[in-house]
Design a protein around this motif. Sequence first.
Motif, PDB file in Angstrom:
ATOM      1  N   GLN A  13      -8.916 -25.370 -46.893  1.00  0.00           N
ATOM      2  CA  GLN A  13     -10.402 -25.542 -46.594  1.00  0.00           C
ATOM      3  C   GLN A  13     -11.147 -26.128 -47.762  1.00  0.00           C
ATOM      4  OE1 GLN A  13     -12.076 -21.681 -45.271  1.00  0.00           O
ATOM      5  NE2 GLN A  13     -11.771 -22.378 -43.128  1.00  0.00           N
ATOM      6  N   ALA A  14     -12.213 -26.994 -47.750  1.00  0.00           N
ATOM      7  CA  ALA A  14     -13.056 -27.343 -48.613  1.00  0.00           C
ATOM      8  C   ALA A  14     -13.521 -26.104 -49.764  1.00  0.00           C
ATOM      9  CB  ALA A  14     -14.223 -27.987 -48.282  1.00  0.00           C
ATOM     10  N   SER A  89     -11.686 -26.572 -56.453  1.00  0.00           N
ATOM     11  CA  SER A  89     -12.674 -27.190 -55.761  1.00  0.00           C
ATOM     12  C   SER A  89     -12.501 -28.530 -54.841  1.00  0.00           C
ATOM     13  CB  SER A  89     -13.612 -27.541 -56.770  1.00  0.00           C
ATOM     14  OG  SER A  89     -14.162 -26.425 -57.482  1.00  0.00           O
ATOM     15  N   LYS A  91     -12.371 -31.163 -51.843  1.00  0.00           N
ATOM     16  CA  LYS A  91     -13.078 -31.780 -50.989  1.00  0.00           C
ATOM     17  C   LYS A  91     -12.426 -32.539 -49.788  1.00  0.00           C
ATOM     18  CE  LYS A  91     -15.837 -32.759 -55.189  1.00  0.00           C
ATOM     19  NZ  LYS A  91     -16.684 -33.762 -55.992  1.00  0.00           N
ATOM     20  N   PRO A  92     -12.906 -32.598 -48.869  1.00  0.00           N
ATOM     21  CA  PRO A  92     -12.658 -33.340 -47.753  1.00  0.00           C
ATOM     22  C   PRO A  92     -12.076 -34.718 -48.186  1.00  0.00           C
ATOM     23  CG  PRO A  92     -14.270 -32.324 -46.938  1.00  0.00           C
ATOM     24  CD  PRO A  92     -14.392 -31.989 -48.452  1.00  0.00           C
ATOM     25  N   GLU A  93     -12.546 -35.252 -49.173  1.00  0.00           N
ATOM     26  CA  GLU A  93     -12.193 -36.748 -49.666  1.00  0.00           C
ATOM     27  C   GLU A  93     -10.870 -36.788 -50.461  1.00  0.00           C
ATOM     28  OE1 GLU A  93     -15.326 -35.172 -49.860  1.00  0.00           O
ATOM     29  OE2 GLU A  93     -16.325 -35.745 -51.730  1.00  0.00           O
ATOM     30  N   THR A  95      -8.272 -35.501 -49.196  1.00  0.00           N
ATOM     31  CA  THR A  95      -7.319 -35.424 -48.390  1.00  0.00           C
ATOM     32  C   THR A  95      -6.292 -36.798 -48.526  1.00  0.00           C
ATOM     33  OG1 THR A  95      -8.157 -34.254 -46.659  1.00  0.00           O
ATOM     34  CG2 THR A  95      -6.511 -35.612 -45.727  1.00  0.00           C
ATOM     35  N   THR A 123      -4.314 -31.924 -47.166  1.00  0.00           N
ATOM     36  CA  THR A 123      -5.277 -31.816 -46.172  1.00  0.00           C
ATOM     37  C   THR A 123      -6.319 -30.936 -46.272  1.00  0.00           C
ATOM     38  OG1 THR A 123      -4.000 -32.683 -44.305  1.00  0.00           O
ATOM     39  CG2 THR A 123      -6.039 -32.282 -43.617  1.00  0.00           C
ATOM     40  N   VAL A 124      -7.821 -31.447 -46.646  1.00  0.00           N
ATOM     41  CA  VAL A 124      -8.893 -30.474 -46.820  1.00  0.00           C
ATOM     42  C   VAL A 124      -9.877 -30.421 -45.884  1.00  0.00           C
ATOM     43  CG1 VAL A 124     -10.585 -29.972 -48.616  1.00  0.00           C
ATOM     44  CG2 VAL A 124      -8.532 -31.033 -49.318  1.00  0.00           C
ATOM     45  N   SER A 125     -10.243 -29.342 -45.218  1.00  0.00           N
ATOM     46  CA  SER A 125     -11.048 -29.395 -44.146  1.00  0.00           C
ATOM     47  C   SER A 125     -12.342 -28.961 -44.283  1.00  0.00           C
ATOM     48  CB  SER A 125     -10.314 -28.304 -42.859  1.00  0.00           C
ATOM     49  OG  SER A 125     -10.303 -27.219 -43.671  1.00  0.00           O
ATOM     50  N   SER A 126     -13.168 -29.519 -43.788  1.00  0.00           N
ATOM     51  CA  SER A 126     -14.828 -29.157 -44.046  1.00  0.00           C
ATOM     52  C   SER A 126     -15.040 -27.963 -43.399  1.00  0.00           C
ATOM     53  CB  SER A 126     -15.639 -30.525 -43.565  1.00  0.00           C
ATOM     54  OG  SER A 126     -15.505 -30.779 -42.521  1.00  0.00           O
TER      55      SER A 126
END
Length: 126
Positions: A13-14, A89, A91-93, A95, A123-126
Amino acid sequence: QVQLVESGGGLVQAGGSLRLSCAASGRTFSTYAMGWFRQAPGKEREFVASISGLVSGLGFRTYYADSAKGRFTISRDNAKTTVYLQMNSLKPEDTAVYYCAANQRPSMISNDYNYWGQGTQVTVSS
């Protein structure tokens, strides 16, 4: 010849953290500069961080992309012939598929690197 195998990717997760590892073969690992790059779908591969090989009297030098500064830390353990990328820390970006690479000297340019791993998905989910 250097062979590289990445591990440690996954879904997070983010705001979370991951530590990527890149295990290298070869007896001269300590002399190689190591880099981390990433490639998101539809985008070009981009530099994330690099660490120099052992330079007498100077230790190791590290370099970061602006997007990684303050959040990511590259390190290496020459006894284990492994390089790490600690990512905090997230972030979705962030990913992307993350690749490690080896070269004679540190560089931010992917074409400068001679050896590449197969990549690990982050993979970072928001």
